[in-house]
Write an enzyme that holds these catalytic residues in place. Structure first.
Site, short mmCIF file in Angstrom:
data_model
loop_
_atom_site.label_atom_id
_atom_site.label_comp_id
_atom_site.label_asym_id
_atom_site.label_seq_id
_atom_site.Cartn_x
_atom_site.Cartn_y
_atom_site.Cartn_z
N GLY A 1 98.60 84.71 -39.81
CA GLY A 1 99.81 83.91 -39.64
C GLY A 1 99.90 82.82 -40.70
N VAL B 1 93.74 76.86 -57.49
CA VAL B 1 94.08 77.22 -58.87
C VAL B 1 93.74 76.06 -59.82
CG1 VAL B 1 96.00 77.75 -60.43
CG2 VAL B 1 95.86 78.88 -58.20
N ARG B 2 94.11 74.86 -59.42
CA ARG B 2 93.92 73.73 -60.34
C ARG B 2 92.45 73.31 -60.45
NH1 ARG B 2 99.58 70.35 -60.33
NH2 ARG B 2 100.78 72.14 -61.09
N ARG C 1 99.15 90.82 -41.61
CA ARG C 1 98.02 91.17 -40.74
C ARG C 1 97.71 92.63 -41.07
NH1 ARG C 1 97.64 86.80 -37.29
NH2 ARG C 1 99.58 85.86 -36.59
N ASP D 1 90.40 83.22 -37.95
CA ASP D 1 89.14 83.93 -37.73
C ASP D 1 89.25 85.43 -38.01
OD1 ASP D 1 90.59 84.48 -35.44
OD2 ASP D 1 88.84 84.41 -34.12
N THR E 1 95.43 77.93 -40.19
CA THR E 1 96.11 78.42 -38.98
C THR E 1 96.66 77.22 -38.23
OG1 THR E 1 95.79 79.35 -36.77
CG2 THR E 1 93.82 78.56 -37.87
N ASP F 1 96.83 76.99 -35.16
CA ASP F 1 96.22 76.91 -33.82
C ASP F 1 95.05 75.93 -33.72
OD1 ASP F 1 98.04 78.76 -33.02
OD2 ASP F 1 96.62 80.41 -32.78
N ASP G 1 91.98 76.48 -33.99
CA ASP G 1 90.98 77.05 -33.08
C ASP G 1 89.73 77.54 -33.81
OD1 ASP G 1 92.27 79.10 -34.40
OD2 ASP G 1 92.55 80.36 -32.63
N MET H 1 102.97 77.28 -29.29
CA MET H 1 102.07 78.34 -29.75
C MET H 1 100.61 78.01 -29.41
SD MET H 1 103.34 80.17 -33.22
CE MET H 1 104.38 81.62 -33.08
N GLY H 2 99.78 79.01 -29.48
CA GLY H 2 98.36 78.87 -29.16
C GLY H 2 97.95 80.03 -28.28
N ARG H 3 97.58 81.15 -28.93
CA ARG H 3 97.27 82.37 -28.19
C ARG H 3 95.99 82.23 -27.38
NH1 ARG H 3 98.67 87.47 -31.55
NH2 ARG H 3 97.57 86.28 -33.12
N LYS I 1 110.49 59.87 -10.45
CA LYS I 1 110.81 60.56 -11.71
C LYS I 1 111.88 61.61 -11.43
CE LYS I 1 106.53 60.11 -14.30
NZ LYS I 1 105.66 60.77 -15.25
N GLN J 1 107.39 76.66 -35.14
CA GLN J 1 106.21 75.79 -35.33
C GLN J 1 105.40 76.17 -36.56
OE1 GLN J 1 104.44 75.19 -31.01
NE2 GLN J 1 105.67 77.03 -31.16
N ARG J 2 105.65 77.34 -37.10
CA ARG J 2 104.88 77.76 -38.28
C ARG J 2 105.57 77.36 -39.59
NH1 ARG J 2 102.39 83.11 -36.55
NH2 ARG J 2 103.41 84.08 -38.32
O1 F6P Z 1 98.82 82.08 -36.47
C1 F6P Z 1 98.62 81.74 -35.17
C2 F6P Z 1 99.82 82.15 -34.36
O2 F6P Z 1 100.95 81.41 -34.75
C3 F6P Z 1 99.57 82.04 -32.87
O3 F6P Z 1 99.78 80.75 -32.38
C4 F6P Z 1 100.54 83.05 -32.33
O4 F6P Z 1 100.08 83.54 -31.09
C5 F6P Z 1 100.49 84.13 -33.37
O5 F6P Z 1 100.13 83.52 -34.58
C6 F6P Z 1 101.80 84.88 -33.55
O6 F6P Z 1 101.60 85.90 -34.47
P1 F6P Z 1 102.75 86.78 -35.12
O7 F6P Z 1 103.42 85.93 -36.14
O8 F6P Z 1 102.05 87.93 -35.71
O9 F6P Z 1 103.70 87.12 -34.01
#
Ligand code: F6P
Length: 327
Positions: A17, A30-31, A78, A109, A132, A134, A136, A176-178, A220, A259-260
């Protein structure tokens, strides 16, 4: 292995990812290499591109004006072919044809597994950089992309809180966070959430109903509940349970891949720059089959295997803090 070696040419790729700050890491590799008189070859589309021989020379001007850009200029993938010995043999052959002495892999990983096998089967020195969102990976306080992902999610939470408060609703927000709840926990604390659900810590839904009941009893009228995508059932499961058990007006927002993306925040750019420099200098020093990370401000050199056999737990102190402050 730490015998200083003479390296004339290295390759760099991004894998898995994408994460904001990967471009800053490529630039730094590179630099730094150029600074030390080493040539760099960029591999497009990660291990898939290495298997297919999609390589090109990269000079310091090729990485100008990318430090502020999200995504990765080298593209990423991937790769399934890389999981086979034949796929890795083809990639190793391309590296030999290009006279590449060592490889830098920027990824998570899964990417480090691929790097480890390349080193084991073909003797090509490989260094990993933790890339990444995550966070993690064991052996580094933070991974490249994590800080930006948290800021992006937090910005969304702040906006959703406005509408949650106006309508006196409960908002369940999935981040996110698998396999890990680092993003969820930071966002929960920084966003003042009433409750947070992490993959590391399953709790009963009756506890959640109690939290909602207590919140309402304390006056609340609206609540924010953060759920990591890796929590069983995800945000949908939590939102459905609340509606079923309380009948309270509840909405679910899944933040997903937003989030990416985006321009990396300064902490990710600085981390990527430092680690990119560290990776090249580690290769020059003869290090291999390790990830370069940063803990407590200093660089760490962590054997690949430890990054997936050891676990970086979420901060239990922060978890408690989220609970205490949600009163
Ligand atoms: O790179 C980590 C991550 O963003 C995870 O948080 C998420 O579960 C996974 O990648 C999603 O992967 P893809 O982009 O292949 O759907």
């Amino acid at each position: 292995m730490t015998t200083p070696t003479t390296i004339k040419r290295i390759a760099v790729l991004t894998s898995g990812g994408d994460a904001p700050g990967m471009n800053a890491a490529i630039r730094a590799v590179v630099r730094t290499a150029t600074y030390h008189g080493i040539e760099v070859v960029g591999v497009r589309r990660g291990f898939q591109g290495l298997h297919q021989g999609d390589l090109r020379l990269l000079g310091p001007r090729d990485v100008a004006n990318i430090i502020q850009r999200g995504g990765t200029m080298l593209l990423t993938a991937r790769s399934h072919t890389w999981r086979t010995p034949e796929g890795r043999a083809a990639g190793a052959q391309h590296l030999r044809e290009w006279n590449v002495d060592a490889l830098v892999v920027i990824g998570g990983d899964g990417s480090f597994h691929g790097a480890h096998y390349l080193q084991q089967e073909h003797g090509i020195p490989v260094i990993g950089l933790p890339g990444t969102i995550d966070n993690d990976l064991y052996g580094t306080d933070h991974t490249i992309g994590y800080f930006t992902a948290v800021e992006t999610a937090l910005d969304a939470v702040d906006k959703l809180r406005d509408t949650a408060a106006s309508h006196e609703r409960i908002f369940v927000i999935e981040v996110m966070g698998r396999h890990a709840g680092h993003i969820a926990l930071d966002v929960a604390v920084a966003g003042g959430a009433e409750e947070v659900f992490l993959p590391e810590d399953e709790k009963s839904l009756s506890d959640l109903m109690q939290v909602i009941h207590d919140s309402q009893a304390r006056g609340k009228a609206s609540s924010i509940i953060i759920v990591a995508e890796g929590y069983p059932g995800g945000g949908q499961g939590i939102a459905d349970a609340i509606t079923r058990d309380t009948g309270i007006d509840t909405r679910l927002t899944v933040l997903g891949h937003i989030q990416r993306g985006g321009s990396p925040v300064s902490s990710d750019r600085v981390l990527a720059s430092r680690l990119g420099e560290g990776a090249v200098e580690a290769l020059i020093a003869g290090k291999s089959n390790i990830m370069v990370g940063r803990t407590g401000g200093g660089l760490t050199y962590v054997p690949f295997e430890e990054t997936w056999t050891k676990r970086k737990d979420v901060s239990r102190a922060l978890y408690r803090c989220a609970k205490v402050l949600s009163i």
